[in-house]
Design an enzyme around this catalytic site. Structure first.
Site, PDB file in Angstrom:
ATOM      1  N   ARG A 172       0.826  -1.210   0.000  1.00  0.00           N
ATOM      2  CA  ARG A 172       0.000   0.000   0.000  1.00  0.00           C
ATOM      3  C   ARG A 172       0.855   1.253   0.000  1.00  0.00           C
ATOM      4  O   ARG A 172       1.786   1.388   0.780  1.00  0.00           O
ATOM      5  CB  ARG A 172      -0.848   0.027   1.278  1.00  0.00           C
ATOM      6  CG  ARG A 172      -2.169  -0.612   1.138  1.00  0.00           C
ATOM      7  CD  ARG A 172      -2.901  -0.538   2.439  1.00  0.00           C
ATOM      8  NE  ARG A 172      -3.100   0.839   2.865  1.00  0.00           N
ATOM      9  CZ  ARG A 172      -3.646   1.201   4.017  1.00  0.00           C
ATOM     10  NH1 ARG A 172      -4.023   0.267   4.848  1.00  0.00           N
ATOM     11  NH2 ARG A 172      -3.813   2.456   4.341  1.00  0.00           N
ATOM     12  N   LEU A 173       0.496   2.209  -0.843  1.00  0.00           N
ATOM     13  CA  LEU A 173       1.297   3.437  -0.932  1.00  0.00           C
ATOM     14  C   LEU A 173       1.325   4.194   0.382  1.00  0.00           C
ATOM     15  O   LEU A 173       2.349   4.733   0.770  1.00  0.00           O
ATOM     16  CB  LEU A 173       0.729   4.343  -2.031  1.00  0.00           C
ATOM     17  CG  LEU A 173       0.998   3.883  -3.456  1.00  0.00           C
ATOM     18  CD1 LEU A 173       0.482   4.904  -4.437  1.00  0.00           C
ATOM     19  CD2 LEU A 173       2.478   3.650  -3.677  1.00  0.00           C
ATOM     20  N   ALA A 174       0.181   4.194   1.082  1.00  0.00           N
ATOM     21  CA  ALA A 174       0.103   4.952   2.327  1.00  0.00           C
ATOM     22  C   ALA A 174       1.088   4.411   3.353  1.00  0.00           C
ATOM     23  O   ALA A 174       1.596   5.131   4.189  1.00  0.00           O
ATOM     24  CB  ALA A 174      -1.306   4.901   2.879  1.00  0.00           C
ATOM     25  N   LYS A 175       1.327   3.114   3.292  1.00  0.00           N
ATOM     26  CA  LYS A 175       2.146   2.462   4.312  1.00  0.00           C
ATOM     27  C   LYS A 175       3.624   2.448   3.945  1.00  0.00           C
ATOM     28  O   LYS A 175       4.491   2.356   4.794  1.00  0.00           O
ATOM     29  CB  LYS A 175       1.674   1.006   4.489  1.00  0.00           C
ATOM     30  CG  LYS A 175       0.299   0.893   5.104  1.00  0.00           C
ATOM     31  CD  LYS A 175       0.414   0.834   6.624  1.00  0.00           C
ATOM     32  CE  LYS A 175      -0.871   1.114   7.337  1.00  0.00           C
ATOM     33  NZ  LYS A 175      -1.703  -0.032   7.531  1.00  0.00           N
ATOM     34  N   ARG A 176       3.889   2.524   2.650  1.00  0.00           N
ATOM     35  CA  ARG A 176       5.267   2.355   2.206  1.00  0.00           C
ATOM     36  C   ARG A 176       6.127   3.525   2.680  1.00  0.00           C
ATOM     37  O   ARG A 176       5.761   4.690   2.483  1.00  0.00           O
ATOM     38  CB  ARG A 176       5.295   2.282   0.677  1.00  0.00           C
ATOM     39  CG  ARG A 176       6.566   1.750   0.122  1.00  0.00           C
ATOM     40  CD  ARG A 176       6.511   1.719  -1.374  1.00  0.00           C
ATOM     41  NE  ARG A 176       6.503   3.084  -1.918  1.00  0.00           N
ATOM     42  CZ  ARG A 176       6.436   3.343  -3.222  1.00  0.00           C
ATOM     43  NH1 ARG A 176       6.331   2.365  -4.089  1.00  0.00           N
ATOM     44  NH2 ARG A 176       6.475   4.582  -3.650  1.00  0.00           N
TER      45      ARG A 176
END
Ligand code: GLU
Length: 290
Positions: free
Chosen positions: A251-255
């Protein structure tokens, strides 16, 4: 506001927006515009420890850069605290919330000591330590100024509300199972409301007909649907969109180091082309979360 469709983008100003936020805002924007409706912007700034005014400015700048114009005034949750307090008072009067004096450490110790602690979508459920306190003890501890949150007595609330469902695009009718969350917090120790209460009150108060948000918030909708029933609020349609991921499926938010929109702008990325690429990722109806 009276329109065929009212959607909203409701970011928390805890950091700069990234591509995942742009996708979410675009989904909400395009859904409303396709129906000739309104797209609202609501800043969810109730967490005093994590929200920053400079991030609010960043959000407005990023949305303008993307060309996503919102209708009406920007709404700030921090300015609407009396509305949430009134909703909490109603639930208090219905006997459905109770003060919780537990510290995180106390809750963790109780969970560690139990043989099989039930888990919900956000981790172990609150083990109910303060649920059974007597009225006198509650009143005395509140009067003594002991810090406390307010929790929803989920079993009582469900007993009162009965069977509930909501409509999710792609997923059809979803039966609400708010019990998976246990006794959720509706007013925090450090903030006079919580995400669940504020978002439910605001979506109704703003006449939102279409809640468009990431599927990471799908499970939260079980609680929101219950609160709508208890508070006599209308039920919007829900559209939980898939989350953007990178090549490795993360997930982009988590990366870590996921590029912000501000960084893309600084690098000279063309906003129009970016928005068109994101639009190619749409697949209405969204597949309905789970
Ligand atoms: N404020 C929430 C967030 O930034 C979104 C709330 C919602 O769309 O319901 O994750």
């Amino acid at each position: 506001m009276n329109a065929s469709s009212i959607s909203r983008f409701a970011p928390s100003p805890t950091g700069r927006l990234h591509l995942g936020h742009a996708f979410s805002a675009l989904c909400a924007h395009d859904l409303a515009r396709a129906k000739g409706g309104h797209f609202l912007l609501r800043i969810e700034d109730i967490d005093p420890t994590r929200c920053r005014p400079e991030h609010v400015a960043g959000i407005l700048e990023d949305l303008r850069w993307l060309g996503l114009a919102w209708d009406g005034e920007v709404v700030f949750q921090s300015k609407r605290l009396p509305l949430y307090a009134a909703a909490l008072d109603r639930l208090k009067a219905m006997g459905l919330v109770y003060p919780c004096f537990c510290t995180r450490a106390r809750i963790a110790a109780e969970i560690a000591a139990s043989a099989a602690a039930p888990h919900g979508p956000d981790g172990p459920l609150y083990p109910g330590i303060c649920r059974g306190l007597g009225e006198d003890e509650r009143a005395a501890r509140i009067a003594a100024g002991e810090p406390h949150a307010w929790r929803l007595d989920i079993a009582q609330a469900i007993a009162q509300a009965g069977r509930l469902a909501w409509c999710d695009s792609g997923g059809g009718e979803i039966a609400a199972t708010p019990e998976i969350h246990g006794d959720v917090v509706l007013a925090r120790k450090d903030a006079p409301t919580s995400y669940h209460l504020a978002v439910t009150v605001d979506d109704a108060a703003q006449g939102v007909t279409d809640v468009v948000r990431g599927e990471d918030l799908f499970a939260a909708t079980h609680v929101h649907r219950l609160l709508q029933a208890l508070l006599g609020l209308p039920v919007p349609c829900y559209h939980h969109h898939p989350l953007l991921t990178d090549d490795k499926g993360e997930r982009l938010a988590k990366r870590a180091g996921s590029p912000t929109l501000a960084a893309m702008r600084a690098e000279g990325v063309d906003a129009g082309a970016l928005v068109e690429r994101l639009r190619e990722r749409f697949s209405f109806p969204f597949r309905g979360g789970g």
